[in-house]
Design a protein around this motif. Structure first.
Motif, PDB file in Angstrom:
ATOM      1  N   GLY A   1      -4.506 -49.350 -27.879  1.00 23.29           N
ATOM      2  CA  GLY A   1      -3.188 -48.976 -27.368  1.00 23.29           C
ATOM      3  C   GLY A   1      -3.172 -48.635 -25.892  1.00 23.29           C
ATOM      4  N   GLY A   2      -4.331 -48.706 -25.243  1.00 25.31           N
ATOM      5  CA  GLY A   2      -4.415 -48.413 -23.819  1.00 25.31           C
ATOM      6  C   GLY A   2      -4.414 -46.929 -23.484  1.00 25.31           C
ATOM      7  N   TRP A   3      -4.658 -46.072 -24.481  1.00 27.06           N
ATOM      8  CA  TRP A   3      -4.596 -44.623 -24.278  1.00 27.06           C
ATOM      9  C   TRP A   3      -5.777 -44.070 -23.479  1.00 27.06           C
ATOM     10  CZ3 TRP A   3      -0.828 -41.115 -25.400  1.00 27.06           C
ATOM     11  CH2 TRP A   3       0.272 -41.614 -26.085  1.00 27.06           C
ATOM     12  N   LEU A   4      -6.826 -44.831 -23.328  1.00 25.14           N
ATOM     13  CA  LEU A   4      -7.976 -44.344 -22.563  1.00 25.14           C
ATOM     14  C   LEU A   4      -8.055 -44.994 -21.188  1.00 25.14           C
ATOM     15  CD1 LEU A   4     -10.701 -44.311 -25.378  1.00 25.14           C
ATOM     16  CD2 LEU A   4      -9.045 -42.549 -24.786  1.00 25.14           C
ATOM     17  N   ASP A   5      -7.015 -45.759 -20.832  1.00 21.39           N
ATOM     18  CA  ASP A   5      -7.034 -46.523 -19.590  1.00 21.39           C
ATOM     19  C   ASP A   5      -6.615 -45.752 -18.348  1.00 21.39           C
ATOM     20  OD1 ASP A   5      -7.884 -48.695 -21.029  1.00 21.39           O
ATOM     21  OD2 ASP A   5      -5.908 -49.648 -21.133  1.00 21.39           O
ATOM     22  N   ASN A   6      -5.714 -44.786 -18.499  1.00 19.72           N
ATOM     23  CA  ASN A   6      -5.252 -44.073 -17.308  1.00 19.72           C
ATOM     24  C   ASN A   6      -5.397 -42.569 -17.508  1.00 19.72           C
ATOM     25  OD1 ASN A   6      -2.623 -42.795 -18.148  1.00 19.72           O
ATOM     26  ND2 ASN A   6      -2.148 -44.936 -18.647  1.00 19.72           N
ATOM     27  N   PRO A   7      -5.486 -41.837 -16.417  1.00 21.71           N
ATOM     28  CA  PRO A   7      -5.783 -40.398 -16.508  1.00 21.71           C
ATOM     29  C   PRO A   7      -4.757 -39.578 -17.299  1.00 21.71           C
ATOM     30  CG  PRO A   7      -6.084 -41.172 -14.262  1.00 21.71           C
ATOM     31  CD  PRO A   7      -5.474 -42.294 -15.027  1.00 21.71           C
ATOM     32  N   VAL A   8      -3.482 -39.933 -17.222  1.00 16.03           N
ATOM     33  CA  VAL A   8      -2.459 -39.145 -17.909  1.00 16.03           C
ATOM     34  C   VAL A   8      -2.588 -39.288 -19.422  1.00 16.03           C
ATOM     35  CG1 VAL A   8       0.026 -38.830 -18.249  1.00 16.03           C
ATOM     36  CG2 VAL A   8      -0.878 -39.256 -15.947  1.00 16.03           C
ATOM     37  N   SER A   9      -2.708 -40.513 -19.907  1.00 15.58           N
ATOM     38  CA  SER A   9      -2.832 -40.698 -21.356  1.00 15.58           C
ATOM     39  C   SER A   9      -4.193 -40.200 -21.850  1.00 15.58           C
ATOM     40  CB  SER A   9      -2.596 -42.162 -21.752  1.00 15.58           C
ATOM     41  OG  SER A   9      -3.513 -43.018 -21.121  1.00 15.58           O
ATOM     42  N   LEU A  10      -5.229 -40.361 -21.047  1.00 16.55           N
ATOM     43  CA  LEU A  10      -6.545 -39.852 -21.429  1.00 16.55           C
ATOM     44  C   LEU A  10      -6.514 -38.323 -21.546  1.00 16.55           C
ATOM     45  CD1 LEU A  10      -9.509 -40.455 -22.055  1.00 16.55           C
ATOM     46  CD2 LEU A  10      -9.971 -40.316 -19.600  1.00 16.55           C
ATOM     47  N   ALA A  11      -5.827 -37.670 -20.619  1.00 19.78           N
ATOM     48  CA  ALA A  11      -5.684 -36.213 -20.694  1.00 19.78           C
ATOM     49  C   ALA A  11      -4.938 -35.809 -21.965  1.00 19.78           C
ATOM     50  CB  ALA A  11      -4.971 -35.683 -19.457  1.00 19.78           C
ATOM     51  N   SER A  12      -3.972 -36.613 -22.370  1.00 18.47           N
ATOM     52  CA  SER A  12      -3.245 -36.343 -23.615  1.00 18.47           C
ATOM     53  C   SER A  12      -4.173 -36.443 -24.817  1.00 18.47           C
ATOM     54  CB  SER A  12      -2.084 -37.327 -23.781  1.00 18.47           C
ATOM     55  OG  SER A  12      -1.162 -37.193 -22.736  1.00 18.47           O
ATOM     56  N   VAL A  13      -5.027 -37.455 -24.829  1.00 22.15           N
ATOM     57  CA  VAL A  13      -5.991 -37.611 -25.915  1.00 22.15           C
ATOM     58  C   VAL A  13      -6.940 -36.412 -25.945  1.00 22.15           C
ATOM     59  CG1 VAL A  13      -7.925 -39.008 -26.772  1.00 22.15           C
ATOM     60  CG2 VAL A  13      -5.840 -40.128 -25.967  1.00 22.15           C
ATOM     61  N   TYR A  14      -7.398 -35.991 -24.781  1.00 23.13           N
ATOM     62  CA  TYR A  14      -8.293 -34.836 -24.716  1.00 23.13           C
ATOM     63  C   TYR A  14      -7.601 -33.576 -25.237  1.00 23.13           C
ATOM     64  CZ  TYR A  14     -12.226 -36.953 -22.181  1.00 23.13           C
ATOM     65  OH  TYR A  14     -13.335 -37.684 -21.837  1.00 23.13           O
ATOM     66  N   ALA A  15      -6.335 -33.374 -24.854  1.00 18.72           N
ATOM     67  CA  ALA A  15      -5.589 -32.201 -25.322  1.00 18.72           C
ATOM     68  C   ALA A  15      -5.379 -32.254 -26.836  1.00 18.72           C
ATOM     69  CB  ALA A  15      -4.252 -32.114 -24.600  1.00 18.72           C
ATOM     70  N   LEU A  16      -5.055 -33.418 -27.355  1.00 17.24           N
ATOM     71  CA  LEU A  16      -4.863 -33.569 -28.807  1.00 17.24           C
ATOM     72  C   LEU A  16      -6.156 -33.296 -29.566  1.00 17.24           C
ATOM     73  CD1 LEU A  16      -2.502 -36.669 -28.968  1.00 17.24           C
ATOM     74  CD2 LEU A  16      -1.948 -34.297 -29.597  1.00 17.24           C
ATOM     75  N   THR A  17      -7.279 -33.555 -28.921  1.00 21.17           N
ATOM     76  CA  THR A  17      -8.570 -33.262 -29.544  1.00 21.17           C
ATOM     77  C   THR A  17      -8.703 -31.778 -29.842  1.00 21.17           C
ATOM     78  OG1 THR A  17      -9.595 -35.115 -28.400  1.00 21.17           O
ATOM     79  CG2 THR A  17     -11.070 -33.424 -29.226  1.00 21.17           C
ATOM     80  N   ILE A  18      -8.262 -30.948 -28.916  1.00 30.72           N
ATOM     81  CA  ILE A  18      -8.346 -29.505 -29.123  1.00 30.72           C
ATOM     82  C   ILE A  18      -7.469 -29.095 -30.303  1.00 30.72           C
ATOM     83  CG2 ILE A  18      -7.892 -27.231 -28.101  1.00 30.72           C
ATOM     84  CD1 ILE A  18      -8.403 -28.616 -25.340  1.00 30.72           C
ATOM     85  N   VAL A  19      -6.255 -29.602 -30.320  1.00 30.91           N
ATOM     86  CA  VAL A  19      -5.313 -29.280 -31.390  1.00 30.91           C
ATOM     87  C   VAL A  19      -5.837 -29.770 -32.745  1.00 30.91           C
ATOM     88  CG1 VAL A  19      -2.974 -29.725 -32.254  1.00 30.91           C
ATOM     89  CG2 VAL A  19      -3.349 -29.311 -29.812  1.00 30.91           C
ATOM     90  N   GLY A  20      -6.401 -30.965 -32.769  1.00 29.44           N
ATOM     91  CA  GLY A  20      -6.905 -31.521 -34.024  1.00 29.44           C
ATOM     92  C   GLY A  20      -8.184 -30.882 -34.516  1.00 29.44           C
ATOM     93  N   THR A  21      -8.973 -30.355 -33.594  1.00 28.42           N
ATOM     94  CA  THR A  21     -10.253 -29.748 -33.967  1.00 28.42           C
ATOM     95  C   THR A  21     -10.091 -28.310 -34.441  1.00 28.42           C
ATOM     96  OG1 THR A  21     -11.340 -31.166 -32.346  1.00 28.42           O
ATOM     97  CG2 THR A  21     -12.608 -29.305 -33.145  1.00 28.42           C
ATOM     98  N   TRP A  22      -9.096 -27.610 -33.952  1.00 30.30           N
ATOM     99  CA  TRP A  22      -8.892 -26.196 -34.265  1.00 30.30           C
ATOM    100  C   TRP A  22      -8.947 -25.907 -35.772  1.00 30.30           C
ATOM    101  CZ3 TRP A  22      -9.127 -21.832 -31.639  1.00 30.30           C
ATOM    102  CH2 TRP A  22      -8.587 -20.683 -32.188  1.00 30.30           C
ATOM    103  N   PRO A  23      -8.210 -26.629 -36.619  1.00 34.03           N
ATOM    104  CA  PRO A  23      -8.243 -26.307 -38.058  1.00 34.03           C
ATOM    105  C   PRO A  23      -9.518 -26.781 -38.764  1.00 34.03           C
ATOM    106  CG  PRO A  23      -6.726 -28.108 -37.669  1.00 34.03           C
ATOM    107  CD  PRO A  23      -7.187 -27.629 -36.319  1.00 34.03           C
ATOM    108  N   LEU A  24     -10.266 -27.661 -38.149  1.00 30.91           N
ATOM    109  CA  LEU A  24     -11.477 -28.176 -38.800  1.00 30.91           C
ATOM    110  C   LEU A  24     -12.602 -27.156 -38.865  1.00 30.91           C
ATOM    111  CD1 LEU A  24     -11.725 -31.794 -37.352  1.00 30.91           C
ATOM    112  CD2 LEU A  24     -11.019 -31.105 -39.651  1.00 30.91           C
ATOM    113  N   ILE A  25     -12.651 -26.255 -37.915  1.00 32.12           N
ATOM    114  CA  ILE A  25     -13.780 -25.319 -37.828  1.00 32.12           C
ATOM    115  C   ILE A  25     -13.873 -24.432 -39.074  1.00 32.12           C
ATOM    116  CG2 ILE A  25     -14.851 -23.496 -36.455  1.00 32.12           C
ATOM    117  CD1 ILE A  25     -14.878 -26.399 -35.200  1.00 32.12           C
ATOM    118  N   PRO A  26     -12.815 -23.719 -39.470  1.00 32.34           N
ATOM    119  CA  PRO A  26     -12.956 -22.909 -40.692  1.00 32.34           C
ATOM    120  C   PRO A  26     -13.093 -23.763 -41.948  1.00 32.34           C
ATOM    121  CG  PRO A  26     -10.717 -22.763 -39.839  1.00 32.34           C
ATOM    122  CD  PRO A  26     -11.531 -23.513 -38.821  1.00 32.34           C
TER     123      PRO A  26
END
Length: 134
Positions: free
Chosen positions: A38-63
């Protein structure tokens, strides 16, 4: 008595956590391959969005990891470390020997590997942040 009060059983939990690391790595690869398409890793803005979503998606996985492995909440850091260690080991092997698993283009494969490393680092940090107070 709740499930968190059960003493840890490393012989049972270690294989489970390694398996979870493998599954989460594979799930991450599937999601990131779609992101590459989808081209989400191609530019800094969308890549930053993917990185931010990683934090949100990882938060509930830890417990969830400690619960699924049958470990007490006090083992949050250890559980996160073993899962992350598994994932980073696989990431290193793939980027070194079979980058085509991540993407056919080497630049995209590096972007996937880098994003996975970011996610692993986030999970390690969140393992420390989410551990219960002593």
């Amino acid at each position: 008595m709740n499930s968190f009060a059960v003493p840890a059983n490393p012989a049972r939990s270690t294989p489970s956590l390694i398996f979870f690391g493998l599954v989460l790595w594979a799930l991450g690869v599937l999601i990131l391959r779609l992101a590459v398409g989808g081209g989400w890793l191609d530019n800094p803005v969308s890549l930053a969005s993917v990185y931010a979503l990683t934090i949100v998606g990882t938060w509930p996985l830890i417990p969830l990891l400690t619960r699924l492995a049958g470990l007490p909440r006090t083992a949050t850091v250890e559980a996160s470390a073993l899962v992350c260690g598994t994932a980073v080991t696989i990431d290193g092997l793939v980027i070194g020997f079979a980058p085509w698993i991540y993407a056919s283009d080497i630049a995209d494969a590096k972007a996937v590997a880098g994003t996975l490393l970011w996610a692993i680092g986030v999970a390690l940090i969140l393992g420390f942040v989410r551990r219960p107070a002593a």
